[in-house]
Design a protein around this motif. Structure first.
Motif, PDB file in Angstrom:
ATOM      1  N   ILE A 130       9.582  -7.110 -10.366  1.00 24.04           N
ATOM      2  CA  ILE A 130       9.722  -8.453  -9.805  1.00 24.04           C
ATOM      3  C   ILE A 130       8.384  -9.170  -9.854  1.00 24.04           C
ATOM      4  N   LEU A 131       8.421 -10.404 -10.326  1.00 20.95           N
ATOM      5  CA  LEU A 131       7.247 -11.278 -10.322  1.00 20.95           C
ATOM      6  C   LEU A 131       7.485 -12.388  -9.313  1.00 20.95           C
ATOM      7  N   PHE A 132       6.564 -12.505  -8.361  1.00 19.87           N
ATOM      8  CA  PHE A 132       6.581 -13.622  -7.427  1.00 19.87           C
ATOM      9  C   PHE A 132       5.550 -14.628  -7.915  1.00 19.87           C
ATOM     10  N   ASN A 133       6.005 -15.773  -8.405  1.00 22.10           N
ATOM     11  CA  ASN A 133       5.113 -16.880  -8.757  1.00 22.10           C
ATOM     12  C   ASN A 133       5.010 -17.735  -7.504  1.00 22.10           C
ATOM     13  N   ILE A 134       3.858 -17.735  -6.903  1.00 19.04           N
ATOM     14  CA  ILE A 134       3.691 -18.389  -5.606  1.00 19.04           C
ATOM     15  C   ILE A 134       2.821 -19.626  -5.764  1.00 19.04           C
ATOM     16  N   SER A 135       3.210 -20.678  -5.063  1.00 19.15           N
ATOM     17  CA  SER A 135       2.420 -21.916  -5.049  1.00 19.15           C
ATOM     18  C   SER A 135       1.914 -22.154  -3.633  1.00 19.15           C
ATOM     19  N   GLU A 136       0.879 -22.939  -3.548  1.00 20.56           N
ATOM     20  CA  GLU A 136       0.295 -23.338  -2.252  1.00 20.56           C
ATOM     21  C   GLU A 136      -0.054 -22.167  -1.364  1.00 20.56           C
ATOM     22  N   PRO A 137      -1.002 -21.342  -1.713  1.00 24.25           N
ATOM     23  CA  PRO A 137      -1.895 -21.390  -2.869  1.00 24.25           C
ATOM     24  C   PRO A 137      -1.249 -20.728  -4.086  1.00 24.25           C
ATOM     25  N   ASN A 138      -1.789 -21.020  -5.244  1.00 26.43           N
ATOM     26  CA  ASN A 138      -1.233 -20.495  -6.481  1.00 26.43           C
ATOM     27  C   ASN A 138      -1.655 -19.046  -6.703  1.00 26.43           C
ATOM     28  N   GLY A 139      -0.685 -18.220  -7.094  1.00 29.13           N
ATOM     29  CA  GLY A 139      -0.967 -16.826  -7.400  1.00 29.13           C
ATOM     30  C   GLY A 139       0.283 -16.118  -7.863  1.00 29.13           C
ATOM     31  N   GLN A 140       0.098 -14.888  -8.269  1.00 28.34           N
ATOM     32  CA  GLN A 140       1.210 -14.059  -8.709  1.00 28.34           C
ATOM     33  C   GLN A 140       1.100 -12.705  -8.022  1.00 28.34           C
ATOM     34  N   ILE A 141       2.232 -12.211  -7.569  1.00 31.71           N
ATOM     35  CA  ILE A 141       2.297 -10.851  -7.043  1.00 31.71           C
ATOM     36  C   ILE A 141       3.435 -10.146  -7.764  1.00 31.71           C
ATOM     37  N   TRP A 142       3.113  -8.989  -8.326  1.00 37.89           N
ATOM     38  CA  TRP A 142       4.071  -8.180  -9.063  1.00 37.89           C
ATOM     39  C   TRP A 142       4.454  -6.955  -8.244  1.00 37.89           C
ATOM     40  N   LEU A 143       5.728  -6.631  -8.228  1.00 36.27           N
ATOM     41  CA  LEU A 143       6.203  -5.359  -7.703  1.00 36.27           C
ATOM     42  C   LEU A 143       6.769  -4.600  -8.889  1.00 36.27           C
ATOM     43  N   ASP A 144       6.101  -3.516  -9.230  1.00 40.29           N
ATOM     44  CA  ASP A 144       6.488  -2.735 -10.398  1.00 40.29           C
ATOM     45  C   ASP A 144       6.445  -1.247 -10.058  1.00 40.29           C
ATOM     46  N   PRO A 145       7.441  -0.763  -9.310  1.00 40.08           N
ATOM     47  CA  PRO A 145       7.418   0.644  -8.901  1.00 40.08           C
ATOM     48  C   PRO A 145       7.478   1.617 -10.074  1.00 40.08           C
ATOM     49  N   LYS A 146       7.936   1.141 -11.244  1.00 40.98           N
ATOM     50  CA  LYS A 146       8.054   2.018 -12.406  1.00 40.98           C
ATOM     51  C   LYS A 146       6.696   2.511 -12.896  1.00 40.98           C
ATOM     52  N   SER A 147       5.653   1.691 -12.706  1.00 39.32           N
ATOM     53  CA  SER A 147       4.366   2.125 -13.256  1.00 39.32           C
ATOM     54  C   SER A 147       3.180   1.868 -12.342  1.00 39.32           C
ATOM     55  N   GLN A 148       3.048   0.660 -11.815  1.00 34.50           N
ATOM     56  CA  GLN A 148       1.790   0.323 -11.166  1.00 34.50           C
ATOM     57  C   GLN A 148       1.907  -0.076  -9.706  1.00 34.50           C
ATOM     58  N   GLY A 149       3.092  -0.133  -9.153  1.00 31.20           N
ATOM     59  CA  GLY A 149       3.233  -0.497  -7.743  1.00 31.20           C
ATOM     60  C   GLY A 149       3.089  -1.987  -7.522  1.00 31.20           C
ATOM     61  N   VAL A 150       2.011  -2.401  -6.855  1.00 36.03           N
ATOM     62  CA  VAL A 150       1.776  -3.800  -6.516  1.00 36.03           C
ATOM     63  C   VAL A 150       0.554  -4.302  -7.275  1.00 36.03           C
ATOM     64  N   ILE A 151       0.708  -5.443  -7.911  1.00 35.38           N
ATOM     65  CA  ILE A 151      -0.404  -6.073  -8.629  1.00 35.38           C
ATOM     66  C   ILE A 151      -0.525  -7.501  -8.122  1.00 35.38           C
ATOM     67  N   CYS A 152      -1.705  -7.857  -7.665  1.00 33.62           N
ATOM     68  CA  CYS A 152      -1.983  -9.228  -7.245  1.00 33.62           C
ATOM     69  C   CYS A 152      -2.760  -9.899  -8.370  1.00 33.62           C
ATOM     70  N   GLY A 153      -2.170 -10.926  -8.961  1.00 34.24           N
ATOM     71  CA  GLY A 153      -2.791 -11.626 -10.074  1.00 34.24           C
ATOM     72  C   GLY A 153      -1.983 -11.430 -11.343  1.00 34.24           C
ATOM     73  N   LYS A 154      -2.532 -11.916 -12.434  1.00 31.90           N
ATOM     74  CA  LYS A 154      -1.831 -11.836 -13.719  1.00 31.90           C
ATOM     75  C   LYS A 154      -1.756 -10.393 -14.193  1.00 31.90           C
ATOM     76  N   ALA A 155      -0.657 -10.084 -14.871  1.00 34.05           N
ATOM     77  CA  ALA A 155      -0.453  -8.749 -15.421  1.00 34.05           C
ATOM     78  C   ALA A 155       0.294  -8.870 -16.737  1.00 34.05           C
ATOM     79  N   ASP A 156       0.069  -7.919 -17.603  1.00 33.09           N
ATOM     80  CA  ASP A 156       0.728  -7.893 -18.903  1.00 33.09           C
ATOM     81  C   ASP A 156       2.022  -7.076 -18.788  1.00 33.09           C
ATOM     82  N   LEU A 157       2.937  -7.589 -17.999  1.00 30.49           N
ATOM     83  CA  LEU A 157       4.218  -6.935 -17.775  1.00 30.49           C
ATOM     84  C   LEU A 157       5.338  -7.927 -18.053  1.00 30.49           C
TER      85      LEU A 157
END
Length: 131
Positions: A38-65
């Motif tokens: 799951i990719l959360f594209n968040i605004s105000e403030p702008n950012g991305q949070i990824w939930l990727d239990p298959k490989s990396q768990g939680v990633i804050c920021g851009k990811a090549d997924l």
């Protein structure tokens, strides 16, 4: 003024919340079985949070997924969702959350979020966010 004063603060609060969720063995196992990124594209403030239990768990920021589901929402909507002031189905119906991907898969994960809903008010309080 947005609830989160900066992207860094949002990552600290929400990234910490999601990391705690992924560290819960029961939640992690069920998320892993759901096989969803799951990719959360968040605004105000702008950012991305990824939930990727298959490989990396939680990633804050851009990811090549490649996300299975993308959810676009504001930081304030995230905050109100975790405080249980708004439900995901209502937020989607009111277009506060826009989704791309197989939403039924995401809705199946909602019961797994109970530990996060329980933890978030204390996290918000500890970070001086409005309750």
């Amino acid at each position: 003024m947005p609830v989160f004063e900066s992207t860094e603060k949002m990552y600290e609060v929400l990234g910490g919340l999601f990391t705690g969720l992924m560290n819960d063995e029961e939640v992690f196992e069920k998320a892993l079985k759901a096989n969803i990124t799951i990719l959360f594209n968040i605004s105000e403030p702008n950012g991305q949070i990824w939930l990727d239990p298959k490989s990396q768990g939680v990633i804050c920021g851009k990811a090549d997924l490649k996300p299975d589901v993308t959810m676009e929402l504001s930081g304030d909507t995230c905050h109100h969702f975790w405080l249980k002031n708004i439900s995901l189905p209502v937020a989607i119906a009111k277009r506060k959350v826009k989704t791309k991907g197989p939403l039924p898969k995401v809705l199946k994960l909602l019961p797994l979020l109970k530990p996060a809903h329980e933890a978030y008010p204390e996290i918000a309080k500890a970070n001086n966010l409005p309750l």
